[in-house]
Motif scaffolding. Structure first.
Motif, PDB file in Angstrom:
ATOM      1  N   GLN A  35      45.739   7.917  13.087  1.00 37.89           N
ATOM      2  CA  GLN A  35      46.268   9.258  12.829  1.00 37.89           C
ATOM      3  C   GLN A  35      47.729   9.360  13.243  1.00 37.89           C
ATOM      4  O   GLN A  35      48.567   9.892  12.512  1.00 37.89           O
ATOM      5  CB  GLN A  35      45.442  10.308  13.564  1.00 37.89           C
ATOM      6  CG  GLN A  35      45.900  11.735  13.295  1.00 37.89           C
ATOM      7  CD  GLN A  35      45.052  12.757  14.016  1.00 37.89           C
ATOM      8  OE1 GLN A  35      44.267  12.421  14.886  1.00 37.89           O
ATOM      9  NE2 GLN A  35      45.201  14.024  13.654  1.00 37.89           N
ATOM     10  N   VAL A  36      48.063   8.835  14.409  1.00 31.40           N
ATOM     11  CA  VAL A  36      49.450   8.863  14.881  1.00 31.40           C
ATOM     12  C   VAL A  36      50.345   8.050  13.949  1.00 31.40           C
ATOM     13  O   VAL A  36      51.474   8.451  13.645  1.00 31.40           O
ATOM     14  CB  VAL A  36      49.541   8.338  16.331  1.00 31.40           C
ATOM     15  CG1 VAL A  36      50.999   8.125  16.743  1.00 31.40           C
ATOM     16  CG2 VAL A  36      48.862   9.310  17.285  1.00 31.40           C
ATOM     17  N   GLU A  37      49.841   6.924  13.473  1.00 28.33           N
ATOM     18  CA  GLU A  37      50.623   6.082  12.578  1.00 28.33           C
ATOM     19  C   GLU A  37      50.938   6.816  11.275  1.00 28.33           C
ATOM     20  O   GLU A  37      52.051   6.720  10.739  1.00 28.33           O
ATOM     21  CB  GLU A  37      49.875   4.788  12.273  1.00 28.33           C
ATOM     22  CG  GLU A  37      50.689   3.817  11.427  1.00 28.33           C
ATOM     23  CD  GLU A  37      49.944   2.518  11.169  1.00 28.33           C
ATOM     24  OE1 GLU A  37      50.603   1.462  11.106  1.00 28.33           O
ATOM     25  OE2 GLU A  37      48.693   2.570  11.027  1.00 28.33           O
ATOM     26  N   GLN A  38      49.978   7.572  10.766  1.00 31.49           N
ATOM     27  CA  GLN A  38      50.208   8.328   9.542  1.00 31.49           C
ATOM     28  C   GLN A  38      51.283   9.383   9.746  1.00 31.49           C
ATOM     29  O   GLN A  38      52.143   9.590   8.884  1.00 31.49           O
ATOM     30  CB  GLN A  38      48.904   8.980   9.076  1.00 31.49           C
ATOM     31  CG  GLN A  38      47.882   7.982   8.546  1.00 31.49           C
ATOM     32  CD  GLN A  38      46.568   8.649   8.202  1.00 31.49           C
ATOM     33  OE1 GLN A  38      46.534   9.828   7.877  1.00 31.49           O
ATOM     34  NE2 GLN A  38      45.490   7.897   8.270  1.00 31.49           N
ATOM     35  N   ILE A  39      51.241  10.070  10.891  1.00 38.32           N
ATOM     36  CA  ILE A  39      52.261  11.082  11.179  1.00 38.32           C
ATOM     37  C   ILE A  39      53.630  10.416  11.332  1.00 38.32           C
ATOM     38  O   ILE A  39      54.633  10.912  10.808  1.00 38.32           O
ATOM     39  CB  ILE A  39      51.884  11.876  12.444  1.00 38.32           C
ATOM     40  CG1 ILE A  39      50.611  12.696  12.183  1.00 38.32           C
ATOM     41  CG2 ILE A  39      53.030  12.781  12.882  1.00 38.32           C
ATOM     42  CD1 ILE A  39      50.061  13.380  13.427  1.00 38.32           C
ATOM     43  N   TRP A  40      53.679   9.287  12.041  1.00 36.82           N
ATOM     44  CA  TRP A  40      54.937   8.566  12.216  1.00 36.82           C
ATOM     45  C   TRP A  40      55.504   8.162  10.856  1.00 36.82           C
ATOM     46  O   TRP A  40      56.693   8.345  10.588  1.00 36.82           O
ATOM     47  CB  TRP A  40      54.705   7.327  13.079  1.00 36.82           C
ATOM     48  CG  TRP A  40      55.973   6.639  13.518  1.00 36.82           C
ATOM     49  CD1 TRP A  40      56.626   6.798  14.696  1.00 36.82           C
ATOM     50  CD2 TRP A  40      56.729   5.664  12.765  1.00 36.82           C
ATOM     51  NE1 TRP A  40      57.751   6.004  14.745  1.00 36.82           N
ATOM     52  CE2 TRP A  40      57.837   5.298  13.565  1.00 36.82           C
ATOM     53  CE3 TRP A  40      56.589   5.084  11.508  1.00 36.82           C
ATOM     54  CZ2 TRP A  40      58.801   4.370  13.135  1.00 36.82           C
ATOM     55  CZ3 TRP A  40      57.545   4.165  11.072  1.00 36.82           C
ATOM     56  CH2 TRP A  40      58.628   3.813  11.890  1.00 36.82           C
ATOM     57  N   ALA A  41      54.653   7.636   9.995  1.00 44.31           N
ATOM     58  CA  ALA A  41      55.105   7.184   8.680  1.00 44.31           C
ATOM     59  C   ALA A  41      55.560   8.349   7.812  1.00 44.31           C
ATOM     60  O   ALA A  41      56.489   8.213   7.008  1.00 44.31           O
ATOM     61  CB  ALA A  41      53.982   6.417   7.978  1.00 44.31           C
ATOM     62  N   SER A  42      54.924   9.500   7.973  1.00 42.52           N
ATOM     63  CA  SER A  42      55.338  10.664   7.185  1.00 42.52           C
ATOM     64  C   SER A  42      56.747  11.107   7.563  1.00 42.52           C
ATOM     65  O   SER A  42      57.520  11.543   6.703  1.00 42.52           O
ATOM     66  CB  SER A  42      54.352  11.823   7.389  1.00 42.52           C
ATOM     67  OG  SER A  42      54.520  12.441   8.665  1.00 42.52           O
ATOM     68  N   GLN A  43      57.098  10.994   8.832  1.00 42.25           N
ATOM     69  CA  GLN A  43      58.392  11.464   9.300  1.00 42.25           C
ATOM     70  C   GLN A  43      59.502  10.431   9.127  1.00 42.25           C
ATOM     71  O   GLN A  43      60.647  10.786   8.819  1.00 42.25           O
ATOM     72  CB  GLN A  43      58.288  11.872  10.772  1.00 42.25           C
ATOM     73  CG  GLN A  43      57.350  13.044  11.006  1.00 42.25           C
ATOM     74  CD  GLN A  43      57.759  14.265  10.219  1.00 42.25           C
ATOM     75  OE1 GLN A  43      58.666  14.983  10.604  1.00 42.25           O
ATOM     76  NE2 GLN A  43      57.102  14.518   9.094  1.00 42.25           N
ATOM     77  N   HIS A  44      59.194   9.175   9.331  1.00 47.06           N
ATOM     78  CA  HIS A  44      60.229   8.143   9.299  1.00 47.06           C
ATOM     79  C   HIS A  44      60.319   7.392   7.978  1.00 47.06           C
ATOM     80  O   HIS A  44      61.334   6.727   7.715  1.00 47.06           O
ATOM     81  CB  HIS A  44      60.000   7.146  10.438  1.00 47.06           C
ATOM     82  CG  HIS A  44      60.191   7.746  11.799  1.00 47.06           C
ATOM     83  ND1 HIS A  44      61.434   7.962  12.347  1.00 47.06           N
ATOM     84  CD2 HIS A  44      59.300   8.216  12.710  1.00 47.06           C
ATOM     85  CE1 HIS A  44      61.310   8.526  13.549  1.00 47.06           C
ATOM     86  NE2 HIS A  44      60.017   8.678  13.787  1.00 47.06           N
ATOM     87  N   LEU A  45      59.269   7.505   7.141  1.00 43.73           N
ATOM     88  CA  LEU A  45      59.272   6.781   5.862  1.00 43.73           C
ATOM     89  C   LEU A  45      58.895   7.675   4.683  1.00 43.73           C
ATOM     90  O   LEU A  45      58.764   7.194   3.561  1.00 43.73           O
ATOM     91  CB  LEU A  45      58.307   5.588   5.929  1.00 43.73           C
ATOM     92  CG  LEU A  45      58.597   4.531   6.998  1.00 43.73           C
ATOM     93  CD1 LEU A  45      57.473   3.510   7.043  1.00 43.73           C
ATOM     94  CD2 LEU A  45      59.937   3.853   6.749  1.00 43.73           C
ATOM     95  N   ASN A  46      58.693   8.982   4.932  1.00 44.16           N
ATOM     96  CA  ASN A  46      58.312   9.937   3.886  1.00 44.16           C
ATOM     97  C   ASN A  46      57.002   9.563   3.191  1.00 44.16           C
ATOM     98  O   ASN A  46      56.824   9.803   1.990  1.00 44.16           O
ATOM     99  CB  ASN A  46      59.423  10.093   2.846  1.00 44.16           C
ATOM    100  CG  ASN A  46      60.491  11.077   3.282  1.00 44.16           C
ATOM    101  OD1 ASN A  46      60.325  11.809   4.256  1.00 44.16           O
ATOM    102  ND2 ASN A  46      61.602  11.102   2.566  1.00 44.16           N
TER     103      ASN A  46
END
Length: 567
Positions: free
Chosen positions: A309-320
């Protein structure tokens, strides 16, 4: 014979190739060279107030943003000499100096505007973001004695005025009162995705855009990262519109120029692709400027990979990487096919008209939960299933679930969610829909309404008042017993043997749904999905379980029984 028809305005079918080549993913637009030179001369002299040495924009700003600046303010039809870019949506990941560049853009626009006593808005979604935007613009002015003579800064009002013209740039926090009276000639909105969580955002945006049809036209620039949850509300609609324009499906003459730093859907669905550091530069235009590559990788390793879940949020913010439908390793397997199986505008009446038989699934909820009803119909001509849903929320949900309150208000505006004062009202409205479907004769005599039996006492009473009881009403076992629906509905979506009404609340529920393998069964449950609401999807699974029985309609509708001809 070759197709020589020109592309629609602002279409950029080779956007992915441009990203791979290190170029800005933007359609070419004709530019007024004189205006471009004036724009860049002013913009490039501005200094970064929060960077050691205070470098100028000429040194420190990425060329990608200067391309956007020029396209937005210097576009011009070579024949009519009229501007052609009236709106621009840029989606770029976090830490690409977005807010700082936007503050500089606002000052540049204020300097370029020669009309007297106009209003410009620089809008942030929260007070913190708004204050940062203002402090950046104010800091740029404080670093240049000549700019102090050009602009008057009113700290207490968060307003910057060009002395020569009286035109003011007001830095505001987004709310329903930001536009009062005069239509702004320019509105810049930072972090547009945050507005997707605000129920009244669409109305405010419509008010802002009201200037687009006046003689003094208003321009709108929106810049944002991707949302850290599934796109909803105004953000979802603006993103869809921008993608359609980019892909040549937004009409012949759109006014919005899209600049979207994102991977294609196929690559977003592949964690191996976007997890490869070598691919990050494709969507990070400021890599090497405001973004340190080693620091970004360290942040991913130490903070972004704590959990899925954290990885998905990180990817949404840093990689769109878009969270929700089709994104996420533990997403329900049908999510990736959801968007491709829609029938926009499908209503319950149309479903009933096209289908030979229907089943209804109901998933009930408590005071802090949603209740939902789904109708699945089997279409007469080809046996394809059609799906429509409705949900309810008591007012207590908004207090106990504040994180989803704005999203729910948006679904209420869509007409897909009913907010009620009491559980009795909730049950009565759901029973009324069941009765209406039953009166058409499209429900089977047995197994037409399937219920998750938890907490349905009031609903059963309401259904009984409408003369509906067993065997028409049956319980549907949950948990592992829903395996046929969890897997088969996904397959039907993939083959377009199940089509749905393209309702935002259903897409939201699908995006929230998580599945896990227990033994030999794939399970989607509220426990697995956590805080995300999936009630409409669970209701659809309940209806699907009944449709698997190959039901036949009870026959004559109540209207035919009464001798009423319905046309």
């Amino acid at each position: 014979m070759f197709d020589t028809e020109p592309l629609p305005r602002f279409a950029c079918p080779d956007w992915w190739e441009k990203l791979q080549a290190g170029e800005v993913p933007i359609a070419p637009v004709p530019i007024n060279a004189e205006k471009k030179a004036k724009l860049l001369a002013f913009f490039n002299r501005l200094r970064l107030p929060d960077v050691p040495g205070n470098p100028t924009m000429a040194e420190a700003c990425g060329e990608w943003f200067k391309t956007i600046l020029v396209a937005f303010f210097a576009s011009e039809d070579p024949e009519t000499h009229r501007e052609i870019v009236w709106e621009l949506l840029c989606m770029v990941p976090k830490k690409n100096s977005k807010s700082t560049y936007v503050a500089a853009l606002g000052l540049t626009a204020l300097y370029m505007e020669e009309a007297p006593n106009r209003q410009m808005l620089l809008v942030g979604p929260s007070q913190n973001i708004s204050e940062r935007l203002f402090s950046q613009a104010q800091g740029m002015i404080d670093l240049d004695e000549k700019l102090k003579l050009i602009f008057k800064v009113q700290d207490h009002l968060k307003t910057i005025t060009r002395r020569k013209t009286g035109t003011a740039l007001d830095v505001k926090t987004f709310d329903t009162s930001i536009v009062t009276g005069e239509i702004p000639v320019l509105t810049i909105i930072d972090e547009l995705h945050e507005l997707g969580k605000k129920a009244k955002a669409a109305k405010v945006m419509q008010q802002i855009r009201g200037g687009g049809i006046t003689k003094v036209r208003g321009k709108v620039l929106m810049i944002t990262t991707q949302s850290d949850e599934m796109p909803t509300g105004i953000w979802e609609s603006e993103l869809k519109k921008a993608r359609a324009i980019r892909d040549g499906k937004g009409g012949r003459s759109p006014i919005m120029l899209p600049v979207l730093y994102e991977f294609p859907v196929k690559q977003q669905l592949d964690p191996k692709f976007w997890g490869d550091r070598a691919n990050w530069a494709l969507v990070l235009p400021n890599l090497g400027l405001s973004i340190d590559e080693e620091a970004l990788e360290a942040d991913y390793e130490n903070n972004g990979r704590i959990s899925k879940q954290v990885e998905q949020i990180w990817a949404s913010q840093h990689l769109n990487i878009e969270i929700g439908v089709g994104i996420g390793g533990d997403a329900w397997s049908g999510a990736v096919h959801w968007e491709g199986a829609s029938v926009p505008g499908l209503t319950l009446d149309q479903l009933l008209d096209e289908c030979e038989v229907c089943t209804i699934g109901v998933d009930w909820g408590g005071a802090d939960d949603l209740a939902a009803l789904a109708v699945v119909g089997r279409r007469k001509r080809d046996k394809v299933w059609l799906l429509w849903a409705k949900a309810w929320a008591r007012k207590t949900v908004f207090k106990q679930r504040p994180k989803i309150a704005d999203a729910l208000r948006g679904f209420e505006e869509d007409g897909d969610l009913s907010v009620v004062d009491s559980p009795e009202k909730q049950a009565a409205e759901a029973a009324a829909i069941c009765a209406m479907v039953n009166h058409t004769g499209k429900l089977p005599e047995a197994g037409g309404i399937g219920l998750d039996v938890a907490g349905v006492a009031l609903l059963l009473d309401a259904l009984e008042e409408q003369q509906m009881a067993s065997p028409l009403i049956q319980s549907v076992r949950q948990g592992w017993a829903l395996q046929p629906a969890v897997t088969t509905v996904a397959l039907k979506l993939e083959s377009r043997r199940l089509l749905h009404a393209d309702q935002p609340i259903m897409a939201w529920a699908v995006g929230n749904a998580k599945q896990e393998l227990k033994g030999n069964n794939y399970m989607v449950t509220k426990e697995v999905s956590g805080a995300g609401k999936i009630d409409p999807l669970m209701a659809a699974f309940d209806a699907a379980m009944l449709m698997f029985n190959n039901p036949q309609p009870s026959g004559t509708s109540i209207y035919e029984e009464r001798g009423i001809l319905v046309i």
